[in-house]
Design a protein around this motif. Structure first.
Motif, PDB file in Angstrom:
ATOM      1  N   MET A   1     -13.143   2.723   3.007  1.00  0.00           N
ATOM      2  CA  MET A   1     -11.863   2.707   2.618  1.00  0.00           C
ATOM      3  C   MET A   1     -11.894   1.524   1.597  1.00  0.00           C
ATOM      4  SD  MET A   1      -9.534   4.539   5.169  1.00  0.00           S
ATOM      5  CE  MET A   1      -7.860   3.507   4.148  1.00  0.00           C
ATOM      6  N   THR A   2     -11.313   0.365   1.143  1.00  0.00           N
ATOM      7  CA  THR A   2     -11.466  -0.960   1.104  1.00  0.00           C
ATOM      8  C   THR A   2     -10.616  -1.800   1.959  1.00  0.00           C
ATOM      9  OG1 THR A   2      -9.993  -1.117  -1.180  1.00  0.00           O
ATOM     10  CG2 THR A   2     -12.068  -0.401  -1.325  1.00  0.00           C
ATOM     11  N   ARG A   3     -10.974  -2.897   1.427  1.00  0.00           N
ATOM     12  CA  ARG A   3      -9.932  -3.800   2.158  1.00  0.00           C
ATOM     13  C   ARG A   3      -8.147  -4.061   1.609  1.00  0.00           C
ATOM     14  NH1 ARG A   3     -10.816  -9.637   4.198  1.00  0.00           N
ATOM     15  NH2 ARG A   3      -8.532 -10.637   4.852  1.00  0.00           N
ATOM     16  N   ALA A   4      -8.376  -3.190   0.625  1.00  0.00           N
ATOM     17  CA  ALA A   4      -7.069  -2.992  -0.082  1.00  0.00           C
ATOM     18  C   ALA A   4      -6.444  -1.793   0.413  1.00  0.00           C
ATOM     19  CB  ALA A   4      -7.098  -3.613  -1.587  1.00  0.00           C
ATOM     20  N   GLU A   5      -6.439   0.089   0.773  1.00  0.00           N
ATOM     21  CA  GLU A   5      -7.015   0.467   0.634  1.00  0.00           C
ATOM     22  C   GLU A   5      -6.239   0.645   2.475  1.00  0.00           C
ATOM     23  OE1 GLU A   5      -9.382   3.594  -1.888  1.00  0.00           O
ATOM     24  OE2 GLU A   5     -10.167   3.027  -0.349  1.00  0.00           O
ATOM     25  N   VAL A   6      -6.939  -0.259   3.363  1.00  0.00           N
ATOM     26  CA  VAL A   6      -6.578  -0.414   4.881  1.00  0.00           C
ATOM     27  C   VAL A   6      -5.445  -1.212   4.420  1.00  0.00           C
ATOM     28  CG1 VAL A   6      -7.505  -1.451   6.928  1.00  0.00           C
ATOM     29  CG2 VAL A   6      -9.298  -0.198   5.436  1.00  0.00           C
ATOM     30  N   ALA A   7      -5.006  -2.302   4.440  1.00  0.00           N
ATOM     31  CA  ALA A   7      -3.971  -2.822   4.468  1.00  0.00           C
ATOM     32  C   ALA A   7      -3.021  -2.546   3.866  1.00  0.00           C
ATOM     33  CB  ALA A   7      -4.342  -4.312   3.519  1.00  0.00           C
ATOM     34  N   ALA A   8      -3.032  -1.812   2.709  1.00  0.00           N
ATOM     35  CA  ALA A   8      -1.458  -0.298   2.875  1.00  0.00           C
ATOM     36  C   ALA A   8      -1.229   0.112   3.600  1.00  0.00           C
ATOM     37  CB  ALA A   8      -1.805   0.011   1.364  1.00  0.00           C
ATOM     38  N   VAL A   9      -1.978   0.731   4.503  1.00  0.00           N
ATOM     39  CA  VAL A   9      -1.444   1.589   5.706  1.00  0.00           C
ATOM     40  C   VAL A   9      -1.272   0.921   6.994  1.00  0.00           C
ATOM     41  CG1 VAL A   9      -2.705   3.804   4.310  1.00  0.00           C
ATOM     42  CG2 VAL A   9      -3.874   2.740   6.483  1.00  0.00           C
ATOM     43  N   LEU A  10      -2.033  -0.260   7.153  1.00  0.00           N
ATOM     44  CA  LEU A  10      -1.837  -0.734   8.671  1.00  0.00           C
ATOM     45  C   LEU A  10      -0.455  -1.084   9.023  1.00  0.00           C
ATOM     46  CD1 LEU A  10      -4.385  -4.173   8.656  1.00  0.00           C
ATOM     47  CD2 LEU A  10      -3.798  -1.850  10.097  1.00  0.00           C
ATOM     48  N   PRO A  11       0.759  -1.558   8.393  1.00  0.00           N
ATOM     49  CA  PRO A  11       1.317  -1.540   8.275  1.00  0.00           C
ATOM     50  C   PRO A  11       1.932  -0.051   9.066  1.00  0.00           C
ATOM     51  CG  PRO A  11       1.336  -2.267   6.405  1.00  0.00           C
ATOM     52  CD  PRO A  11       0.731  -2.340   6.128  1.00  0.00           C
ATOM     53  N   ASP A  12       1.725   0.523   8.840  1.00  0.00           N
ATOM     54  CA  ASP A  12       2.079   1.787   9.534  1.00  0.00           C
ATOM     55  C   ASP A  12       2.048   2.328   9.746  1.00  0.00           C
ATOM     56  OD1 ASP A  12       4.419   2.225   7.112  1.00  0.00           O
ATOM     57  OD2 ASP A  12       3.308   3.530   6.255  1.00  0.00           O
ATOM     58  N   ILE A  13       0.319   2.040  11.058  1.00  0.00           N
ATOM     59  CA  ILE A  13      -0.119   2.132  12.118  1.00  0.00           C
ATOM     60  C   ILE A  13       0.396   1.514  13.238  1.00  0.00           C
ATOM     61  CG2 ILE A  13      -2.565   1.911  12.354  1.00  0.00           C
ATOM     62  CD1 ILE A  13      -3.504   2.866  10.047  1.00  0.00           C
ATOM     63  N   LEU A  14       0.161  -0.474  12.494  1.00  0.00           N
ATOM     64  CA  LEU A  14       0.922  -1.168  13.393  1.00  0.00           C
ATOM     65  C   LEU A  14       2.407  -0.781  14.003  1.00  0.00           C
ATOM     66  CD1 LEU A  14      -0.669  -4.184  12.802  1.00  0.00           C
ATOM     67  CD2 LEU A  14      -1.137  -2.526  14.414  1.00  0.00           C
ATOM     68  N   GLY A  15       2.925  -0.348  13.098  1.00  0.00           N
ATOM     69  CA  GLY A  15       4.488  -0.139  13.464  1.00  0.00           C
ATOM     70  C   GLY A  15       4.638   1.167  14.691  1.00  0.00           C
ATOM     71  N   ARG A  16       3.128   2.566  14.611  1.00  0.00           N
ATOM     72  CA  ARG A  16       3.711   2.977  15.367  1.00  0.00           C
ATOM     73  C   ARG A  16       3.048   2.147  16.856  1.00  0.00           C
ATOM     74  NH1 ARG A  16       0.849   5.871  12.636  1.00  0.00           N
ATOM     75  NH2 ARG A  16      -1.505   6.597  13.643  1.00  0.00           N
ATOM     76  N   LEU A  17       2.270   2.366  16.264  1.00  0.00           N
ATOM     77  CA  LEU A  17       1.406   1.716  17.459  1.00  0.00           C
ATOM     78  C   LEU A  17       1.688   0.817  18.512  1.00  0.00           C
ATOM     79  CD1 LEU A  17      -2.566   2.670  16.644  1.00  0.00           C
ATOM     80  CD2 LEU A  17      -1.218   3.828  17.372  1.00  0.00           C
ATOM     81  N   ASN A  18       1.955  -0.012  18.356  1.00  0.00           N
ATOM     82  CA  ASN A  18       3.492  -1.301  18.607  1.00  0.00           C
ATOM     83  C   ASN A  18       4.190  -1.472  17.907  1.00  0.00           C
ATOM     84  OD1 ASN A  18       3.169  -3.996  20.063  1.00  0.00           O
ATOM     85  ND2 ASN A  18       2.210  -5.173  18.137  1.00  0.00           N
ATOM     86  N   PRO A  19       4.624  -1.028  18.612  1.00  0.00           N
ATOM     87  CA  PRO A  19       6.902  -1.239  17.683  1.00  0.00           C
ATOM     88  C   PRO A  19       7.746  -2.757  18.148  1.00  0.00           C
ATOM     89  CG  PRO A  19       6.845   0.276  19.767  1.00  0.00           C
ATOM     90  CD  PRO A  19       5.221   0.451  19.393  1.00  0.00           C
ATOM     91  N   ARG A  20       6.752  -3.494  19.188  1.00  0.00           N
ATOM     92  CA  ARG A  20       7.300  -4.146  19.956  1.00  0.00           C
ATOM     93  C   ARG A  20       6.902  -5.447  19.106  1.00  0.00           C
ATOM     94  NH1 ARG A  20       5.632  -6.284  25.393  1.00  0.00           N
ATOM     95  NH2 ARG A  20       6.670  -7.915  25.024  1.00  0.00           N
ATOM     96  N   GLY A  21       6.008  -5.147  17.850  1.00  0.00           N
ATOM     97  CA  GLY A  21       5.276  -6.528  16.835  1.00  0.00           C
ATOM     98  C   GLY A  21       6.144  -6.402  15.544  1.00  0.00           C
ATOM     99  N   VAL A  22       6.717  -5.430  15.665  1.00  0.00           N
ATOM    100  CA  VAL A  22       8.135  -5.792  14.013  1.00  0.00           C
ATOM    101  C   VAL A  22       8.935  -6.236  14.908  1.00  0.00           C
ATOM    102  CG1 VAL A  22       9.066  -4.112  13.398  1.00  0.00           C
ATOM    103  CG2 VAL A  22       8.043  -3.310  13.506  1.00  0.00           C
TER     104      VAL A  22
END
Length: 476
Positions: A264-285
């Motif tokens: 995956m390219t940087r842009a492709e990873v960047a596009a899905v990171l918010p959902d990944i981190l929201g699931r794994l680290n909800p307090r970070g929101v």
């Protein structure tokens, strides 16, 4: 009267220009360096360091890891994730994301010392439990990751600047030597991770070996970059953190999220990171995003020169001063600016202890503003407490040391913990509590064995700290 950091740097520059005779770069309490390479004559060891109980104090080990939860915005963590995965330490950009796409096997070869296996077992358990990674150790056959325990000399011959390292597509140091100039060992050409070699020193202290396992195995399966801007991570060349932190485990868990895949390219990873981190680290929101302040190569090169082996003392001091001036000119107020003053304090300590203390106090002022820098503060406070002991201020030293002990314990830093305990013992001696001082000193030995290694290194550290006590210096 308070003196500003600008005035301290000006005074340091003046001192650098006027005194070219200082050749000792190690401070009285050298925490970031390795113990001296020659044994200490027994006749030179203070009597207290040669107690009958010394030889029977076993090496201690830490219990369950208690990583601190990440305390910043998922937006900032996403930016860190991208910088860690899509750039090398040299600054070179990586075109695609890579990771293992199958369960990971690990095998140990070479000449592993006894401490390696229990530390590796704990580390692999943390990777499974905290990062959700399918990783296990095998004892025979081909492995995805081969950890070869070799000598420090062999590592130095392969990569002179490295204490340990990881290479793609090799399983032994001999294979790396043979193929080091081939495309297969080029991280920039990697598109998928299948086989890697990790090379660690069997003749270092147990703590240094464990530290190498944590960082190199984490980089073998995860991000390849180090970022000086990270205050709470082993992915930082300041070497403050020595075991994987809560932030590091979050990054590794995100690395193996099902939404990601190698290529995956940087842009492709960047596009899905918010959902990944929201699931794994909800307090970070809930944390507000902060501006990402990149670390320019000019500052990195100054720090590398200041800390690099083989550099003349004068050049090291000038480089450390340059790093502090650059941080000041850019308006930094974080741990990176504090680090420059910390380096200068350590380097200047033997020639101008008062100026060194001003650098340490300035460093502490920078660190006090962030809850993520408690371990940084423990390092700096150790130097401040050592100075308090040299001037006979036992009460001040105890008030400085004791809050740092649980911090060193949580960070699983035995070298730092043993040093703090030895300082505490000297302070107790100064106020006449010799029995309690003896108990603390003996209790420190087990941690010192893990942190510093051999008996001669432990005795050298004990003698070094005992020499701070004015009663010992005066023969009292």
């Amino acid at each position: 009267m308070q003196i500003s950091s600008a005035d301290i740097l000006a005074k340091t520059s003046s001192r650098i220009r006027s005194d070219r005779s200082w050749m000792r770069v190690l401070s009285l309490v050298s925490l970031l360096g390795v113990a001296a390479c020659s044994s200490v004559p027994l006749e030179d060891t203070p009597t207290r360091a040669r107690t009958p109980d010394f030889a029977v104090q076993p090496m201690k080990s830490f219990g369950a890891t208690r990583p601190q939860p990440v305390q910043r915005s998922n937006g900032n963590i996403a930016a860190d994730f991208l910088s860690l995965h899509f750039q090398l330490e040299s600054g070179r950009e990586l075109p695609v994301f890579t990771r293992f796409e199958t369960p990971i096997t690990v095998r140990v070869t070479g000449s592993p010392p006894p401490s390696l296996q229990p530390d590796l077992t704990r580390l692999l358990g943390r990777m499974r439990n905290e990062a959700g990674i399918d990783i296990r150790q095998i004892t025979a056959g081909a492995a995805n990751i081969t950890i070869e325990a070799v000598s420090r000399e062999e590592i130095g011959q392969a990569l002179p600047q490295a204490a340990c390292f990881v290479v793609p597509n090799v399983s032994s140091l001999s294979e790396f030597r043979r193929d080091r100039r081939k495309e297969k060992t080029n991280w920039g050409s990697l598109r998928n991770r299948e086989r890697l070699g990790v090379f660690v020193p069997y003749d270092s202290s147990p703590q240094e070996l464990r530290d190498c396992l944590h960082e190199e195995l984490a980089q073998a399966i995860g991000p390849l970059n180090d970022l000086y801007r990270l205050p709470d991570s082993v992915f930082n060349d300041d070497n403050i953190h020595t075991v994987l932190t809560g932030f590091d485990m979050l990054v590794l868990r995100a690395t193996y999220a099902p939404e990601l895949r190698s290529g995956m390219t940087r842009a492709e990873v960047a596009a899905v990171l918010p959902d990944i981190l929201g699931r794994l680290n909800p307090r970070g929101v809930t944390y507000p995003a902060q501006p990402v302040v990149a670390t320019p190569r000019e500052w990195i090169e100054a720090v590398q020169t200041a800390l690099g082996p083989g550099t003349a003392y004068q050049s090291r001091v000038e480089a450390a001063n340059r790093s502090a001036r650059l941080a000041q000119s850019w308006g930094w107020t974080d741990h990176r600016r504090a680090f420059g003053h910390y380096m200068l304090g350590r380097m200047l300590q033997s020639g101008d202890s008062e100026l060194a203390q001003r650098h340490f106090l300035t460093s502490m002022q920078m660190l006090n503003s962030s809850p993520e820098t408690e371990l940084h503060r423990a390092y700096v406070m150790t130097q401040i407490a050592a100075h308090s002991i040299t001037v006979g201020d036992a009460a001040g030293a105890l008030s400085q040391i004791r809050p740092m002990l649980p911090i060193a314990q949580r960070a699983e830093n035995a070298a730092l913990l043993a040093t703090l305990m030895l300082l505490e013992a000297e302070a107790l001696d100064l106020i006449g509590q010799s029995d309690k001082a003896r108990d603390v000193r003996l209790d420190s030995v087990g941690w010192a064995r893990y942190g510093f290694g051999s008996d001669w290194a432990v005795r050298a550290k004990m003698q070094e700290i005992a020499a701070l006590n004015p009663r010992n210096r005066l023969g009292g």
